[in-house]
Every structure is written in C-alpha cells, then in structure tokens.
Design an enzyme around this catalytic site. Structure first.
Site, PDB file in Angstrom:
ATOM      1  N   ARG A 157      57.676  33.219  -4.387  1.00 14.42           N
ATOM      2  CA  ARG A 157      58.765  34.020  -3.816  1.00 14.42           C
ATOM      3  C   ARG A 157      58.890  35.360  -4.536  1.00 14.42           C
ATOM      4  O   ARG A 157      59.219  36.382  -3.927  1.00 14.42           O
ATOM      5  CB  ARG A 157      60.085  33.239  -3.888  1.00 14.42           C
ATOM      6  CG  ARG A 157      60.179  32.135  -2.830  1.00 14.42           C
ATOM      7  CD  ARG A 157      61.329  31.185  -3.100  1.00 14.42           C
ATOM      8  NE  ARG A 157      62.653  31.762  -2.933  1.00 14.42           N
ATOM      9  CZ  ARG A 157      63.370  31.708  -1.808  1.00 14.42           C
ATOM     10  NH1 ARG A 157      62.875  31.112  -0.754  1.00 14.42           N
ATOM     11  NH2 ARG A 157      64.567  32.248  -1.744  1.00 14.42           N
ATOM     12  N   GLY A 203      64.756  38.866  -2.585  1.00  9.87           N
ATOM     13  CA  GLY A 203      65.119  40.182  -3.091  1.00  9.87           C
ATOM     14  C   GLY A 203      65.884  41.134  -2.181  1.00  9.87           C
ATOM     15  O   GLY A 203      66.016  42.307  -2.507  1.00  9.87           O
ATOM     16  N   ASN A 204      66.403  40.643  -1.070  1.00  7.05           N
ATOM     17  CA  ASN A 204      67.193  41.558  -0.229  1.00  7.05           C
ATOM     18  C   ASN A 204      68.438  42.059  -0.951  1.00  7.05           C
ATOM     19  O   ASN A 204      68.804  43.226  -0.826  1.00  7.05           O
ATOM     20  CB  ASN A 204      67.603  40.873   1.081  1.00  7.05           C
ATOM     21  CG  ASN A 204      66.494  40.947   2.105  1.00  7.05           C
ATOM     22  OD1 ASN A 204      65.633  41.822   2.048  1.00  7.05           O
ATOM     23  ND2 ASN A 204      66.504  40.011   3.041  1.00  7.05           N
ATOM     24  N   LYS A 205      69.064  41.180  -1.722  1.00  6.81           N
ATOM     25  CA  LYS A 205      70.263  41.606  -2.446  1.00  6.81           C
ATOM     26  C   LYS A 205      69.876  42.507  -3.625  1.00  6.81           C
ATOM     27  O   LYS A 205      70.612  43.423  -3.969  1.00  6.81           O
ATOM     28  CB  LYS A 205      71.084  40.401  -2.904  1.00  6.81           C
ATOM     29  CG  LYS A 205      71.588  39.578  -1.715  1.00  6.81           C
ATOM     30  CD  LYS A 205      72.456  38.412  -2.114  1.00  6.81           C
ATOM     31  CE  LYS A 205      72.750  37.512  -0.921  1.00  6.81           C
ATOM     32  NZ  LYS A 205      71.613  36.634  -0.565  1.00  6.81           N
ATOM     33  N   CYS A 246      69.166  34.875  -9.595  1.00  4.06           N
ATOM     34  CA  CYS A 246      68.272  34.077  -8.746  1.00  4.06           C
ATOM     35  C   CYS A 246      67.893  34.974  -7.582  1.00  4.06           C
ATOM     36  O   CYS A 246      68.544  34.957  -6.542  1.00  4.06           O
ATOM     37  CB  CYS A 246      68.999  32.833  -8.254  1.00  4.06           C
ATOM     38  SG  CYS A 246      69.514  31.724  -9.584  1.00  4.06           S
ATOM     39  N   ALA A 247      66.867  35.794  -7.771  1.00  5.85           N
ATOM     40  CA  ALA A 247      66.758  37.023  -6.988  1.00  5.85           C
ATOM     41  C   ALA A 247      65.857  36.979  -5.766  1.00  5.85           C
ATOM     42  O   ALA A 247      66.049  37.751  -4.828  1.00  5.85           O
ATOM     43  CB  ALA A 247      66.301  38.148  -7.907  1.00  5.85           C
ATOM     44  N   ALA A 248      64.818  36.125  -5.767  1.00  2.00           N
ATOM     45  CA  ALA A 248      63.817  36.194  -4.701  1.00  2.00           C
ATOM     46  C   ALA A 248      64.370  35.641  -3.382  1.00  2.00           C
ATOM     47  O   ALA A 248      65.177  34.698  -3.420  1.00  2.00           O
ATOM     48  CB  ALA A 248      62.577  35.416  -5.119  1.00  2.00           C
ATOM     49  N   ASP A 252      73.318  34.283  -6.979  1.00  2.62           N
ATOM     50  CA  ASP A 252      73.140  33.742  -5.618  1.00  2.62           C
ATOM     51  C   ASP A 252      72.188  32.542  -5.740  1.00  2.62           C
ATOM     52  O   ASP A 252      71.041  32.610  -5.326  1.00  2.62           O
ATOM     53  CB  ASP A 252      72.535  34.872  -4.759  1.00  2.62           C
ATOM     54  CG  ASP A 252      72.380  34.512  -3.292  1.00  2.62           C
ATOM     55  OD1 ASP A 252      73.298  33.908  -2.723  1.00  2.62           O
ATOM     56  OD2 ASP A 252      71.334  34.854  -2.708  1.00  2.62           O
ATOM     57  N   CYS A 309      74.940  30.434   0.712  1.00  2.40           N
ATOM     58  CA  CYS A 309      74.920  30.339   2.172  1.00  2.40           C
ATOM     59  C   CYS A 309      75.223  28.892   2.552  1.00  2.40           C
ATOM     60  O   CYS A 309      74.609  28.314   3.440  1.00  2.40           O
ATOM     61  CB  CYS A 309      73.614  30.851   2.762  1.00  2.40           C
ATOM     62  SG  CYS A 309      72.143  30.045   2.145  1.00  2.40           S
TER      63      CYS A 309
HETATM   64  N1  SAM Z   1      69.298  36.409  -3.777  1.00  2.00           N
HETATM   65  C1  SAM Z   1      68.126  36.170  -2.947  1.00  2.00           C
HETATM   66  C2  SAM Z   1      68.080  37.189  -1.836  1.00  2.00           C
HETATM   67  O1  SAM Z   1      69.117  37.737  -1.472  1.00  2.00           O
HETATM   68  O2  SAM Z   1      66.993  37.476  -1.331  1.00  2.00           O
HETATM   69  C3  SAM Z   1      68.088  34.740  -2.427  1.00  2.00           C
HETATM   70  C4  SAM Z   1      68.149  33.701  -3.534  1.00  2.00           C
HETATM   71  S1  SAM Z   1      67.928  32.013  -3.042  1.00  2.00           S
HETATM   72  C5  SAM Z   1      69.481  31.610  -2.362  1.00  2.00           C
HETATM   73  C6  SAM Z   1      67.939  31.152  -4.565  1.00  2.00           C
HETATM   74  C7  SAM Z   1      66.755  31.442  -5.462  1.00  2.00           C
HETATM   75  O3  SAM Z   1      67.006  30.829  -6.734  1.00  2.00           O
HETATM   76  C8  SAM Z   1      65.423  30.864  -5.006  1.00  2.00           C
HETATM   77  O4  SAM Z   1      64.503  31.903  -4.831  1.00  2.00           O
HETATM   78  C9  SAM Z   1      64.990  29.936  -6.154  1.00  2.00           C
HETATM   79  O5  SAM Z   1      63.596  29.999  -6.405  1.00  2.00           O
HETATM   80  C10 SAM Z   1      65.757  30.501  -7.321  1.00  2.00           C
HETATM   81  N2  SAM Z   1      66.033  29.595  -8.434  1.00  2.00           N
HETATM   82  C11 SAM Z   1      66.303  28.269  -8.413  1.00  2.00           C
HETATM   83  N3  SAM Z   1      66.536  27.801  -9.649  1.00  2.00           N
HETATM   84  C12 SAM Z   1      66.422  28.857 -10.499  1.00  2.00           C
HETATM   85  C13 SAM Z   1      66.541  29.015 -11.909  1.00  2.00           C
HETATM   86  N4  SAM Z   1      66.836  27.981 -12.714  1.00  2.00           N
HETATM   87  N5  SAM Z   1      66.353  30.248 -12.429  1.00  2.00           N
HETATM   88  C14 SAM Z   1      66.055  31.297 -11.638  1.00  2.00           C
HETATM   89  N6  SAM Z   1      65.924  31.207 -10.301  1.00  2.00           N
HETATM   90  C15 SAM Z   1      66.097  29.998  -9.734  1.00  2.00           C
END
Ligand code: SAM
Length: 304
Positions: A138, A113-115, A109-111, A180, A234
């Site tokens: 995102r 994308g800092n991680k 769950c990358a966007a 994440d 978080c």
């Molecule tokens: N890891 C990211 C970073 O460090 O920038 C932050 C991730 S944020 C906590 C959670 C992300 O999970 C959101 O961008 C959301 O769109 C995505 N998400 C939610 N459900 C998902 C799914 N079923 N599959 C993939 N991504 C999903």
C-alpha cells in the site's frame, strides 16, 4: 448485471489539488470539457445532480460535486494530479486538523495516502509530514499517488506506528496528528456485506479493532508537543468510534474534544455531539466518524 448499491447513488466527489491548480482553473477546464457549472451548493439537495452538471460543495472548500458514477479515471485532470477522487466524508479529517504551512505533522496510518496529500495541500508543501504504514504494498501505491499529486514535504516509513519512538528527536516539533487506523470498514457502502460472519466472530473482530484503535490513540497522545489530533474511521459502529474516544479521554484527562462544524447535519452519538458522523442518508457520503482532540493547557504550566 450487478445489483445497484446505495454507493451507486452517491454523488461523485472531486477534491481539487491546490498543489497543482486552483479551484477556478479546474472549474474553467471542466466547463470547456462539456460540464455545466451550477455554482456553490446552498443545501444538501443541491448535491443531487443530473449528468454533466456540477457544483461546489456547501461544507468543504475545494470540493466539486458531480452526478453519481461520473467517471474521471481517464480524465486529464485526474491523470495529471490536478484532481483527487475522494469521498466528501474522507476530506473532513485533514480539513479539520488544518495544520498550518511549516508545521510538523504525523499521518499515523497513511496508505494509500489521499488524506496525506490533502494535508500537504493545506500545508502548501511547507513543513514536515511523517507518514507511516505497516503495509509495504500500500505504501508503494501511495508513493505513486503522492508523486502525481506533487507532494514534496513528506517522509514515508514502512513502520508499525505503535513502535514509533514518541521521544525521537525528529518528532520533537510534531504538533498535529491525523490518525485514520484500520477499522471494520462498515461505513463503506460498496463493501457492506449483509451475509455477515457469525455474530460472535464479528463481536470479537470489533473488540480487537477497538483495542488497536485505542492503543494508537494513546500512543499518539504521547508525542510531547502534540496540540491537536484528528481521529477518523469509515466505520458506523460506536464501538470503534464514540466508545474508543470516550475511553481515550478517560485515560488522558489532559485532552478534550473540540466541537466540530456546527452546520454539519450529523453528530456523534450521545454523549459526544462534538464529533461528526456521516452517512449515505444524512450527508450523501460513505459512513464515517471524525473526532478532534486538543491538549488542555494545565493551569500551572508556563504559557509559551
Ligand atoms: N489514511 C489512509 C488514506 O486516507 O488513504 C487510509 C488508511 S486505512 C483506513 C488504515 C491503514 O492503516 C492501512 O493502510 C493499514 O495498512 C495501516 N495500518 C494498520 N496497522 C498499522 C500499524 N500498526 N502501524 C501503521 N499502519 C498500520
């Protein structure tokens, strides 16, 4: 004027992007730019800084610490992708997963994308980094961010991670996963809302998030070559943290928790002290949770 929040008093953390520069060069640049460098912090108190002072963090390499509200958004180092503005707690997952250069990694769950960019730096841009997110907008932001950071080993997919085929041939060498997932965000001090929803509504929301988080974990553990997985949120709610991990371990006895950073001041709630927690008071960061799972080699299996 806007009310002061605990977030306004947290140190400003800056991760040096080693894909573009080195810690030494970034420190020199900042010194020439009028900042005064006090060396490496030795205790948490050393992270409480005055205007224009900065130190190297005591727990995480490549992390510089400045006084609260130091603004880098117009700074050359930020615009050129040499530094990433990232809270200290959110640097833990990639640092602890520590995928070696050349490895195959999933950021589930990358966007934004800092991680992901942190993982790429640790991998020295070598190997494969599969990044998924459900949210196209995102992901678009993420593309820009990764370009600026010089990330070159990634493959972005606008895809539901739960629908990714764990037996897909392109994932056969994936040994590391960073998970994440979406969470309540209750650890983010700038977002904390005390005029909370009706307790029943809040309870239902947490239960639904926890069930999604557990599904993501269980799905991740099905990748056949997986060795290590970092789970992070978080959130400060044990329902999204220790309870999700405990349920996952019960359902997947072939995985166990790895004890993390003995010197870190805040642990997972009992009975999971192997995990880390972070907070404004004990670690001077946003509220956060991290667990590291590793596959147990079953006794009967043939060693590699
Ligand atoms: N890891 C990211 C970073 O460090 O920038 C932050 C991730 S944020 C906590 C959670 C992300 O999970 C959101 O961008 C959301 O769109 C995505 N998400 C939610 N459900 C998902 C799914 N079923 N599959 C993939 N991504 C999903």
């Amino acid at each position: 004027s806007a009310q002061q929040t605990p977030g306004d008093r947290l140190p400003r953390y800056v991760r040096v992007n080693t894909l573009k520069t080195s810690v030494g060069d970034a420190v020199d640049y900042l010194k020439r730019d009028g900042f005064s460098y006090l060396g490496q912090a030795l205790k948490l108190d050393n992270l409480t800084l005055k205007n224009k002072q900065f130190v190297m963090d005591l727990h995480l390499p490549e992390l510089l610490v400045f006084s609260p509200k130091t603004d880098f958004h117009d700074h050359f180092l930020y615009k050129a992708g040499h530094i990433i503005l990232q809270d200290k707690a959110s640097c833990l997952p990639a640092y602890l997963l520590d995928p070696p250069p050349g490895s195959h990694v999933i950021d589930a769950c990358a966007a934004p994308g800092n991680k992901t960019s942190h993982l790429a730096a640790i991998m020295k841009n070598r190997g494969r980094l599969f990044a998924f997110d459900l949210d196209g907008k995102r992901l678009a932001t993420m593309s820009t961010l990764l370009l600026r950071a010089g990330v070159a080993c990634h493959q972005l997919a606008n895809q539901d991670f739960l629908k990714v085929d764990t037996n897909g041939p392109q994932y056969k060498d994936v040994e590391y996963i960073l998970l994440d997932p979406s969470c309540s965000g209750s650890g983010m001090v700038c977002l904390r809302d005390d005029s909370a929803a009706h307790p029943e509504v809040e309870k239902a929301r947490l239960a639904s998030l926890a069930s999604f988080q557990l599904q993501c974990l269980n799905h991740s553990l099905r990748f056949p070559r997986l060795k290590r997985l970092v789970y992070s949120t978080c959130s400060i709610h044990s329902q999204e943290n220790e309870e999700v991990i405990a349920a996952c371990l019960q359902q997947n006895p072939n995985f166990r928790l790895v004890p993390l950073l003995a010197q870190w001041p805040e642990r997972g709630l009992e009975p999971l002290p192997q995990c880390l927690r972070a907070s404004t008071t004990k670690t001077l960061t946003q509220g956060f949770f991290v667990a590291l799972l590793e596959k147990v080699c079953d006794a009967g299996s043939i060693k590699e």
